[in-house]
Design an enzyme around this catalytic site. Sequence first.
Site, PDB file in Angstrom:
ATOM      1  CD1 TRP A   1     -17.461  14.887  10.380  1.00  0.00           C
ATOM      2  CD2 TRP A   1     -17.390  12.455   8.967  1.00  0.00           C
ATOM      3  NE1 TRP A   1     -17.401  13.465  11.246  1.00  0.00           N
ATOM      4  CE2 TRP A   1     -17.289  12.281  11.040  1.00  0.00           C
ATOM      5  CE3 TRP A   1     -17.970  11.486   7.893  1.00  0.00           C
ATOM      6  CZ2 TRP A   1     -17.372  10.577  10.261  1.00  0.00           C
ATOM      7  CZ3 TRP A   1     -18.134  10.037   8.702  1.00  0.00           C
ATOM      8  CH2 TRP A   1     -17.189   9.419   9.695  1.00  0.00           C
TER       9      TRP A   1
ATOM     10  CE  LYS B   1     -14.244  13.403  11.994  1.00  0.00           C
ATOM     11  NZ  LYS B   1     -13.038  12.910  12.231  1.00  0.00           N
TER      12      LYS B   1
ATOM     13  CB  THR C   1      -0.957   0.135   1.007  1.00  0.00           C
ATOM     14  OG1 THR C   1       0.267   0.083   2.526  1.00  0.00           O
ATOM     15  CG2 THR C   1      -1.638  -1.598   1.652  1.00  0.00           C
TER      16      THR C   1
ATOM     17  CD  GLU D   1      -4.864  -2.253   1.678  1.00  0.00           C
ATOM     18  OE1 GLU D   1      -5.373  -1.532   0.360  1.00  0.00           O
ATOM     19  OE2 GLU D   1      -4.784  -1.829   2.156  1.00  0.00           O
TER      20      GLU D   1
HETATM   21  P1  AMP Z   1      -4.370   2.964  -3.956  1.00  0.00           P
HETATM   22  O1  AMP Z   1      -4.439   2.146  -3.004  1.00  0.00           O
HETATM   23  O2  AMP Z   1      -3.086   3.403  -3.760  1.00  0.00           O
HETATM   24  O3  AMP Z   1      -5.196   2.605  -4.865  1.00  0.00           O
HETATM   25  O4  AMP Z   1      -5.240   3.544  -3.090  1.00  0.00           O
HETATM   26  C1  AMP Z   1      -6.790   3.811  -2.698  1.00  0.00           C
HETATM   27  C2  AMP Z   1      -7.509   4.797  -2.549  1.00  0.00           C
HETATM   28  O5  AMP Z   1      -7.569   5.860  -3.205  1.00  0.00           O
HETATM   29  C3  AMP Z   1      -8.589   4.679  -1.802  1.00  0.00           C
HETATM   30  O6  AMP Z   1      -9.656   4.306  -0.171  1.00  0.00           O
HETATM   31  C4  AMP Z   1      -9.959   5.875  -1.839  1.00  0.00           C
HETATM   32  O7  AMP Z   1      -9.062   6.876  -1.016  1.00  0.00           O
HETATM   33  C5  AMP Z   1      -8.786   6.845  -3.271  1.00  0.00           C
HETATM   34  N1  AMP Z   1      -9.602   5.999  -4.265  1.00  0.00           N
HETATM   35  C6  AMP Z   1      -9.736   5.333  -5.150  1.00  0.00           C
HETATM   36  N2  AMP Z   1     -10.203   5.525  -6.379  1.00  0.00           N
HETATM   37  C7  AMP Z   1     -10.848   6.597  -5.773  1.00  0.00           C
HETATM   38  C8  AMP Z   1     -11.869   7.684  -6.584  1.00  0.00           C
HETATM   39  N3  AMP Z   1     -12.772   7.388  -7.739  1.00  0.00           N
HETATM   40  N4  AMP Z   1     -12.510   8.970  -5.121  1.00  0.00           N
HETATM   41  C9  AMP Z   1     -11.525   9.142  -4.997  1.00  0.00           C
HETATM   42  N5  AMP Z   1     -11.180   8.170  -3.915  1.00  0.00           N
HETATM   43  C10 AMP Z   1     -10.249   7.220  -4.566  1.00  0.00           C
END
Ligand code: AMP
Length: 548
Positions: A444, A439, A185, A330
């Site tokens: 929110w 917040k 991650t 994940e």
């Molecule tokens: P990663 O594991 O680096 O791909 O990050 C995942 C995170 O990216 C998710 O938990 C979201 O917070 C953010 N994310 C992914 N796709 C979107 C989307 N279409 N809109 C907003 N946030 C997103």
Amino acid sequence: MLGLMQNWPLTVDKILDHAKNWHGDREIVSRSVEGPIVRSTYAQVHARAKQLSNALLSLGIKPGDRCATLAWNTGRHIEAWYGIMGIGAVCHTLNPRLFAEQLCYIINHAEDQVIFTDLTFLPVLQENRAKMPTVKHVVVLTDEAHMQPDVFPGALCYETLIGQQSADCIWGGFDEQTPAALCYTSGTTGNPKGVLYSHRSNFIHTLVTMGTDVMGISATDTVLPVVPMFHANAWGLAFSCSAAGAKLVMPGQKLDGASVYELLETEGVTFSAAVPTVWQMLLGHLRDNRLKLSTLKRVVIGGSAVPEALVRAFRDDYGVSVTHAWGMTETSPLGTLATPTGKTIKLDAEEQLRYTLKQGRPPVGIELKLVDDNGARLPHDGVTFGKLMVRGPFVVGQYFQGDGGVILDDEGYFDTGDVATIDPDGFMQITDRSKDVIKSGGEWISSIEIENIAVGHEKAALCAVIGAAHPKWDERPVLLVKLEAGQSASKEEFLSFLEGKIAKWWTPDDVVFVEDIPLGATGKIDKKLIRERMKDYVLPTAKATVSA
Ligand code: AMP
């Protein structure tokens, strides 16, 4: 009693076997790291991946051993990917955009034994070689003519290594739960954690993502995965394109607007996938040079929320349909896609856009729920915000080496760290990362929503919204704006642009013009760094409240 159907373990080597057997002459075209465009086919990639498997066996790699790649999207990367997984070793995709210390941490944590690297990354590997004790071999993804022995003594040349091997190698034959790939991650809080995909999880993810309402990849498509293979499996495209027999166009390291445009047009790309910033660069290039897109039909955009202006530009100016997607490392990574339903397809274009801008609905195999801080379920009314929880056969069960302990709730759901709403039609909308939500007075405010509207201002290049401390309201939003080159603007211009588009009490208390909005290793706005940079910032409204 058990069913009486064949036990055909779902291992990903069978995906490339299928591509070779039924789409053997379909092309994989790469912009090579050395420069020229290189053409190959599924049959050739299959043979070379098998040669690579033999090379790994000759280097002593055994099932379960981790072999890393530090590479752009190219045909060679695909060969390495299948060659590693085919023999039951684990393909660990390293993100080259990470800082050197993080890279070393991940390599050591994974206990990588081999690193396949593009020429681009030799300097960083050389500089940190001593900090990677488990790494026995570094293989440079190039030919002898481009090897730079002085840059990295002892590095092996990929073409020479595989050239000595036969293309006969037995793949698969192991349990479908065998690990296939490892991806860490982005680690915005604490150390990065490893997500260990199995053959089965990748195979099921591939089948699901091929569905018409998901990625809908067809044998007739030509696909340009701009999204990197090192970021959550290029959203599964290296698998789903092979499974469908789609032509693959791999962009290498050049992801700027002009380079992406050139590939889209010369290779006749019909489908592509990338984060919003890549598309913004492409649209900028199209506008500046008055260009058109002649073959592109559909783009999937995810990784961060898609701004409305981007969807409109694709739709209205270039006739390209946008599918907004949400997912995470994940979730392998696809979790939801905003494809139309029988009900939303009947709406007019403007109403449909409201749904496109949401992160979308889950395909079969993904279960979602919203919960409050105590884990109680919240309604799917499209209004109530809650923690987004997810479960399914391609969702993480635990992190590699047990990091983070137990990560599932009593019902087996994983906490995504996102805050979202789900509407009665099943469309999920992310309102924030739980740590970024603002917040204010016990309520929110969604930083993402304000950002997406603000970036639609014609003078804005990038926008970010963070919460700043306020003595009365706890936090109030501040809008940071990076202007397009050569532009100037006033705070009032941006505030009046937001007027009527967001609730009045969501209006930022201040607008700060900045030179740069930092992006993290996966191309997302790095709010942690912004908060650090803004730590001494005091809201004008906070000063006013204190002195009043
Ligand atoms: P990663 O594991 O680096 O791909 O990050 C995942 C995170 O990216 C998710 O938990 C979201 O917070 C953010 N994310 C992914 N796709 C979107 C989307 N279409 N809109 C907003 N946030 C997103």
